[in-house]
Design a protein around this motif. Structure first.
Motif, PDB file in Angstrom:
ATOM      1  N   SER A 104      46.005  34.030  50.235  1.00 41.28           N
ATOM      2  CA  SER A 104      44.881  34.968  50.146  1.00 41.28           C
ATOM      3  C   SER A 104      45.291  36.141  49.266  1.00 41.28           C
ATOM      4  CB  SER A 104      44.493  35.463  51.546  1.00 41.28           C
ATOM      5  OG  SER A 104      44.067  34.387  52.355  1.00 41.28           O
ATOM      6  N   GLU A 105      44.666  36.257  48.112  1.00 38.72           N
ATOM      7  CA  GLU A 105      44.991  37.313  47.154  1.00 38.72           C
ATOM      8  C   GLU A 105      43.801  38.262  47.047  1.00 38.72           C
ATOM      9  OE1 GLU A 105      47.841  37.678  45.851  1.00 38.72           O
ATOM     10  OE2 GLU A 105      48.833  35.711  45.996  1.00 38.72           O
ATOM     11  N   TYR A 106      44.027  39.519  47.396  1.00 40.18           N
ATOM     12  CA  TYR A 106      42.926  40.483  47.368  1.00 40.18           C
ATOM     13  C   TYR A 106      42.853  41.189  46.013  1.00 40.18           C
ATOM     14  CZ  TYR A 106      46.560  44.021  48.253  1.00 40.18           C
ATOM     15  OH  TYR A 106      47.677  44.820  48.171  1.00 40.18           O
ATOM     16  N   ASP A 107      41.658  41.662  45.701  1.00 44.85           N
ATOM     17  CA  ASP A 107      41.447  42.460  44.497  1.00 44.85           C
ATOM     18  C   ASP A 107      41.398  43.935  44.887  1.00 44.85           C
ATOM     19  OD1 ASP A 107      41.187  40.048  43.215  1.00 44.85           O
ATOM     20  OD2 ASP A 107      38.994  40.062  43.260  1.00 44.85           O
ATOM     21  N   TRP A 113      43.579  48.391  32.985  1.00 38.62           N
ATOM     22  CA  TRP A 113      42.676  48.285  34.135  1.00 38.62           C
ATOM     23  C   TRP A 113      41.513  47.342  33.824  1.00 38.62           C
ATOM     24  CZ3 TRP A 113      42.518  48.975  39.133  1.00 38.62           C
ATOM     25  CH2 TRP A 113      41.281  48.964  39.781  1.00 38.62           C
ATOM     26  N   ASN A 114      40.948  47.469  32.646  1.00 38.26           N
ATOM     27  CA  ASN A 114      39.829  46.600  32.263  1.00 38.26           C
ATOM     28  C   ASN A 114      40.276  45.143  32.146  1.00 38.26           C
ATOM     29  OD1 ASN A 114      37.931  48.707  32.110  1.00 38.26           O
ATOM     30  ND2 ASN A 114      38.626  49.264  30.056  1.00 38.26           N
ATOM     31  N   THR A 115      41.484  44.932  31.628  1.00 42.59           N
ATOM     32  CA  THR A 115      42.017  43.566  31.541  1.00 42.59           C
ATOM     33  C   THR A 115      42.231  42.989  32.933  1.00 42.59           C
ATOM     34  OG1 THR A 115      43.154  44.162  29.483  1.00 42.59           O
ATOM     35  CG2 THR A 115      43.864  42.143  30.579  1.00 42.59           C
ATOM     36  N   TYR A 116      42.721  43.833  33.827  1.00 45.05           N
ATOM     37  CA  TYR A 116      42.930  43.403  35.219  1.00 45.05           C
ATOM     38  C   TYR A 116      41.611  42.985  35.862  1.00 45.05           C
ATOM     39  CZ  TYR A 116      43.303  44.040  40.274  1.00 45.05           C
ATOM     40  OH  TYR A 116      43.203  43.873  41.639  1.00 45.05           O
ATOM     41  N   ILE A 117      40.573  43.800  35.684  1.00 44.70           N
ATOM     42  CA  ILE A 117      39.270  43.509  36.288  1.00 44.70           C
ATOM     43  C   ILE A 117      38.702  42.199  35.745  1.00 44.70           C
ATOM     44  CG2 ILE A 117      36.874  44.282  36.444  1.00 44.70           C
ATOM     45  CD1 ILE A 117      38.779  45.754  38.301  1.00 44.70           C
ATOM     46  N   LYS A 118      38.828  41.983  34.439  1.00 49.66           N
ATOM     47  CA  LYS A 118      38.309  40.746  33.838  1.00 49.66           C
ATOM     48  C   LYS A 118      39.049  39.521  34.375  1.00 49.66           C
ATOM     49  CE  LYS A 118      36.784  42.861  29.482  1.00 49.66           C
ATOM     50  NZ  LYS A 118      37.030  42.961  28.014  1.00 49.66           N
ATOM     51  N   GLY A 119      40.376  39.621  34.439  1.00 52.12           N
ATOM     52  CA  GLY A 119      41.163  38.496  34.938  1.00 52.12           C
ATOM     53  C   GLY A 119      40.852  38.174  36.385  1.00 52.12           C
ATOM     54  N   ARG A 120      40.724  39.208  37.196  1.00 50.71           N
ATOM     55  CA  ARG A 120      40.427  38.986  38.616  1.00 50.71           C
ATOM     56  C   ARG A 120      39.006  38.462  38.817  1.00 50.71           C
ATOM     57  NH1 ARG A 120      44.316  39.347  42.844  1.00 50.71           N
ATOM     58  NH2 ARG A 120      46.216  39.961  41.757  1.00 50.71           N
ATOM     59  N   SER A 121      38.073  38.920  38.007  1.00 48.56           N
ATOM     60  CA  SER A 121      36.693  38.417  38.110  1.00 48.56           C
ATOM     61  C   SER A 121      36.639  36.932  37.779  1.00 48.56           C
ATOM     62  CB  SER A 121      35.776  39.202  37.167  1.00 48.56           C
ATOM     63  OG  SER A 121      35.726  40.561  37.531  1.00 48.56           O
ATOM     64  N   PHE A 179      49.753  32.486  37.099  1.00 47.67           N
ATOM     65  CA  PHE A 179      49.774  32.993  35.727  1.00 47.67           C
ATOM     66  C   PHE A 179      49.153  34.388  35.656  1.00 47.67           C
ATOM     67  CE2 PHE A 179      49.909  28.454  33.926  1.00 47.67           C
ATOM     68  CZ  PHE A 179      51.275  28.552  33.707  1.00 47.67           C
ATOM     69  N   ILE A 180      48.046  34.565  36.356  1.00 43.76           N
ATOM     70  CA  ILE A 180      47.376  35.873  36.367  1.00 43.76           C
ATOM     71  C   ILE A 180      48.316  36.941  36.916  1.00 43.76           C
ATOM     72  CG2 ILE A 180      45.566  37.213  37.517  1.00 43.76           C
ATOM     73  CD1 ILE A 180      44.404  35.637  35.302  1.00 43.76           C
ATOM     74  N   LYS A 181      48.988  36.637  38.020  1.00 46.77           N
ATOM     75  CA  LYS A 181      49.882  37.617  38.643  1.00 46.77           C
ATOM     76  C   LYS A 181      51.112  37.884  37.777  1.00 46.77           C
ATOM     77  CE  LYS A 181      50.358  38.026  42.986  1.00 46.77           C
ATOM     78  NZ  LYS A 181      50.765  37.860  44.387  1.00 46.77           N
TER      79      LYS A 181
END
Length: 604
Positions: A554-557, A494-502, A217-219
């Motif tokens: 394995s999904e990298y940030d 970018w901020n939304t991406y960082i929050k989702g990945r965190s 879902f995130i991706k």
């Protein structure tokens, strides 16, 4: 009533077996203890059903893999199979055996042997525990054997080594997964009631299919994100991942035509070529030299001639074209080209005489790619990619080298020196485009120039080289821009991406099921010979087509430096699979210890 009689008879048979086979030993041998447990299991019909299912399904998957010719499709199909085998078949198998040995046998009193002085409870527990592991291991190995035997048989032993590698990793993973499941379910059976254990196992079974859904879902949401760089360039987030993923694929050799890909891709990086400047004279010279270094460019100019060309139109805006030339006039033509590509036959000879092994590998792969792209376009590569002709059209201009010469000129034309005309590059482009694609522009067009264009100007290896250049330039250009410029961290995406990945990073520490699958997918990888660009696209490679929605990968940030530039090794910024294996081993040892303790204290 009949069922009660059956249970009584079965209990009586087991008790007689104990008396006849075990009581006679002063100290019961370990092997006899396992044999006793195994014989009691043989009376379970479900045991035969599950074993038969393992054999039948393994045979079917072996046959299916044999008839599926695409390696990427084989990976996709096999990943669904292992998902079913581990999460359904082996899960039920393990649950049923543990229930049989550590629950049902307690109820029908067949385990009263532990009350005697002939065997310790620990020994009895370990005997049954090892028997469960042994039965699972035999089923896994049996599956491995049947898959490979039937795959080999139905391919007439034209065996792809990748299948052996894939099934070998499958065996190792299944052994690990079943080991963890056996320990955990054994722990559950001694801590909770049978009904509660069944409910928990049902939830675990469901979790195995949805463990990777959150990341999916995130991706999916990230596909709409855009990232801005300080130089003003804006890229889709997926483009960043594609650029860095392809860099790793190329330099690790995990791509079709690995030597050729690495040569071209790294050459573009070394010359810092970007899309906007790819077709300027400096970069065209670099690219020509790149192919020259492989020996694919002719050293001497090539002279092309054709006679009796029938003029259809001439340039109206070029005053250097004689105004007396008109429709239906006939001409001879001579075109002198520099830096043309060698022919396919010359390439074969070049490969044979090339000594350097790396260069030879590149040339062999270039030949293979050329054959593949020609086959895909039914040997109409020139027609399909006609617009790739211009960068490597090096016309040696001059009235004596490249010209049109009118046949049967009038005396006045001879007197006014209007018999010959020095060709320009645009003139060649005009009648080339008309003959290939029917494009009408202000230039020379001939009614009978097809042989000239489609045979003499058809440099097959040049088109092949241009196709592969266009494949890579987009990704190498993006990589250069992304590694050279800082990311603007003020954008909302970018901020939304960082929050989702965190959030996903925090969840990943506890998502052990997905982590266990990562250990499998990381070691399996992909079928590299199918990782390549889509021929129908100008520059599109599908790097994740072989992924399974339900398996963990394995999904990298994307990690930034102190200057807000993307780290060059950002692709290694992920939680390593060994972390999950260590945690699962620790949980398994703890589960085993608790189960053994509870068994020793169990009140029969």
């Amino acid at each position: 009533m009949a069922e009660q009689n059956y249970e009584k008879n079965k209990t009586k048979i087991l008790q007689n077996f104990i008396k006849e086979e075990l009581i006679k030993y002063r100290r019961i041998p370990f092997a006899k203890l396992m044999k006793f447990s195994f014989k009691s299991l043989l009376k379970e019909k479900l045991f035969y059903i599950l074993n038969l299912a393992t054999i039948v399904i393994s045979i079917l998957i072996g046959i299916i893999l044999a008839f599926v010719k695409s390696g990427s499709s084989q990976v996709v199909i096999f990943n669904f199979y292992i998902l079913f085998f581990v999460c359904c078949l082996m899960f039920v198998f393990i649950l049923r055996m543990i229930q049989f040995f550590f629950n049902k046998n307690f109820e029908d009193k067949t385990t009263y042997i532990v009350l005697t002085n002939q065997v310790s409870r620990t020994k009895f527990f370990i005997a049954q525990y090892l028997l469960i592991i042994l039965i699972c291991a035999v089923n896994i190995l049996m599956s491995f054997v049947f898959i490979n035997i039937f795959y080999a048989a139905f391919t007439l032993f034209d065996y792809d080594v990748f299948i052996l590698r894939m099934t070998s990793i499958y065996v190792i993973y299944c052994l690990l997964a079943t080991f963890f499941l056996i320990n955990f379910i054994t722990f559950l059976i001694f801590i909770f009631t049978l009904q509660t254990t069944t409910i928990i196992c049902t939830l675990l079974l469901a979790l195995s299919f949805i463990a990777n859904i959150p990341m999916s879902f995130i991706k999916a949401n990230e596909k709409s994100y855009y990232v801005q760089f300080t130089n003003g360039d804006i890229f889709q987030l997926n483009d960043i991942y594609d650029a860095y993923n392809l860099y790793d694929h190329v330099n690790d050799g995990n791509i079709k035509y690995p030597h050729l890909s690495k040569y071209i891709y790294n050459y573009f990086l070394s010359k810092e070529m970007v899309v906007d400047q790819f077709h300027n004279s400096v970069n065209i010279n670099y690219r020509t030299q790149m192919w020259k270094d492989l020996g694919l460019i002719n050293f001497n100019p090539v002279v092309i001639t054709e006679t009796n060309l029938n003029l259809f139109t001439k340039p109206l805006r070029d005053i250097s074209v004689p105004n007396s030339w008109k429709n239906s006039d006939e001409f001879n033509i001579q075109i002198t080209l520099k830096d043309t590509f060698i022919t396919n036959e010359q390439l074969n000879k070049l490969i044979k005489k090339t000594v350097d092994q790396n260069t030879k590998n590149i040339l062999v792969e270039f030949r293979s790619f050329t054959n593949e792209i020609n086959k895909y376009f039914n040997n109409e590569l020139q027609f399909e990619k006609y617009d790739l002709f211009y960068d490597f059209l090096f016309l040696d201009s001059g009235i004596e080298k490249s010209y049109l010469e009118k046949l049967n000129p009038t005396d006045r034309e001879v007197e006014e020196n209007k018999v010959k005309y020095a060709l320009k590059k645009q003139d060649v482009v005009s009648f080339y485009e008309y003959s290939i694609a029917g494009i009408r522009n202000d230039g020379f067009r001939f009614t009978n120039a097809n042989d000239l264009v489609k045979k003499q100007l058809n440099f097959n290896l040049m088109y092949s080289a241009r196709v592969i250049e266009e494949y890579f330039i987009k990704y190498s250009s993006n990589y250069i821009i992304m590694t050279s410029n800082a990311v603007s961290k003020t954008s909302a995406d970018w901020n939304t991406y960082i929050k989702g990945r965190s959030m996903m990073r925090g969840l990943s520490y506890f998502n052990l099921y997905s982590g266990l699958w990562m250990a499998y997918t990381k070691n399996l990888g992909f079928y590299n010979n199918d990782i390549w660009f889509s021929p129908n696209s100008f520059s599109k490679i599908y790097l994740e087509d072989q992924k399974n929605l339900f398996l963990g990968y394995s999904e990298y940030d994307i990690e930034l430096t102190s200057n807000n530039k993307i780290e060059k090794n950002t692709t290694s910024n992920y939680l390593k699979p060994w972390y999950y294996l260590v945690i699962l081993f620790a949980i398994s040892i703890l589960s085993f210890s608790i189960a053994l303790y509870k068994f020793r204290k169990f009140d029969f």
